[in-house]
Write an enzyme that holds these catalytic residues in place. Structure first.
Site, short mmCIF file in Angstrom:
data_model
loop_
_atom_site.label_atom_id
_atom_site.label_comp_id
_atom_site.label_asym_id
_atom_site.label_seq_id
_atom_site.Cartn_x
_atom_site.Cartn_y
_atom_site.Cartn_z
N SER A 98 0.80 -1.23 0.00
CA SER A 98 0.00 0.00 0.00
C SER A 98 0.83 1.28 0.00
O SER A 98 0.32 2.36 -0.27
CB SER A 98 -0.93 0.02 1.22
OG SER A 98 -0.19 0.16 2.41
N LYS A 103 1.27 4.90 6.86
CA LYS A 103 0.68 5.73 5.81
C LYS A 103 1.38 7.08 5.78
O LYS A 103 2.20 7.40 6.64
CB LYS A 103 -0.82 5.95 6.05
CG LYS A 103 -1.66 4.68 6.13
CD LYS A 103 -1.75 3.93 4.82
CE LYS A 103 -2.58 2.66 4.98
NZ LYS A 103 -2.53 1.82 3.76
#
Length: 256
Positions: free
Chosen positions: A70, A141
């Site tokens: 991701s 993230k």
């Protein structure tokens, strides 16, 4: 016949020699004691080393294993990161563009009240040493919006805007746009808007827009900032920063 002499001769049976057999038994005993002490030293050293690593991991730098794609191309599957846990300890807060590790409990995942605390403790210890994948509640993230920011996506060229300023994101996975899901949000004070660099494969704040909290991550849930790559050897070194958000005005000073 001198029976006394014969008796004396018969009684000259060999006795344990304090300088041979006795010494040999002493040497064997000493060797066993030394071996036992050696193993105890090794065990004590291993326990001490593990304890020190856990302390360092808990308060200073924590290894973190990347389990998914991701965050590609910035971070790849199997990368082992070194998370700086002091980055936000002394008044500093996450900034736009920072890559951070955070606990998504209550924002990205629900609290698991049925979890086994002992199993969680063991898994957490192994994960904190970088020996296994992180817990399901741990995420890595990029910070895209901080408290007060208005983040809007997307313009005609597939770019997002923060506080009215369009942001070009050079770290995005090749071929990805800022988001295939349009959104227009304002980040609450004390919270963060998080997105992965591989937008088409990242489950991030966008996927929690309809959930309690709206996908916002509380600042106090941030574990630390990813400052270094520790593995593989070809990729070791400091993680490059980004100037993508340099021209973004502070919340409240937005235009447009």
């Amino acid at each position: 016949m001198d029976t006394q002499a014969q008796h004396s001769e018969r009684d000259r049976s060999p006795e344990p020699d304090a300088g041979t057999g006795g010494r040999s038994r002493f040497s064997r005993t000493r060797a066993r004691v030394a071996a036992a002490l050696s193993w105890r030293r090794v065990l004590a050293g291993a326990v001490l080393a593990t304890t020190l690593l856990l302390l360092v991991s808990s308060f200073v730098v924590q290894p973190f294993l990347i389990p998914s794609g991701s965050m590609e191309p910035t971070l790849k599957v199997g990368d082992r990161l070194l998370v700086n846990k002091l980055a936000y300890r002394f008044g500093a807060e996450p900034e736009r563009g920072d890559v951070v590790v955070f606990d998504g409990t209550g924002s990205f995942v629900r609290e698991d009240l049925d979890a086994n605390p002992l199993a969680g403790l063991a898994r957490g210890a192994a994960a904190s040493l970088g020996l296994t994948e992180p817990a399901d509640s741990d995420f890595v993230k990029r910070v895209v919006g901080v408290g007060g920011d208005r983040v809007v996506c997307c313009d005609a060229r597939g770019r997002l805007a923060v506080n009215g300023t369009v942001v070009d994101e050079p770290y995005l996975y090749p071929g990805d746009t800022a988001s295939r899901v349009p959104f227009d949000i304002v980040v609450p004070s004390g919270a963060l808007w998080m997105m992965g660099d591989h937008r088409s494969r990242s489950s991030d704040s966008r996927d929690r827009l309809g959930s309690p909290g709206g996908g916002m991550v509380p600042v106090d849930r941030v574990t630390g900032r990813v400052d270094w790559l520790g593995w593989p050897p070809a990729r070791t070194g400091s993680l490059a920063g980004t100037d993508a958000f340099t021209g973004v005005p502070a919340p409240g000073a937005a235009h447009g």
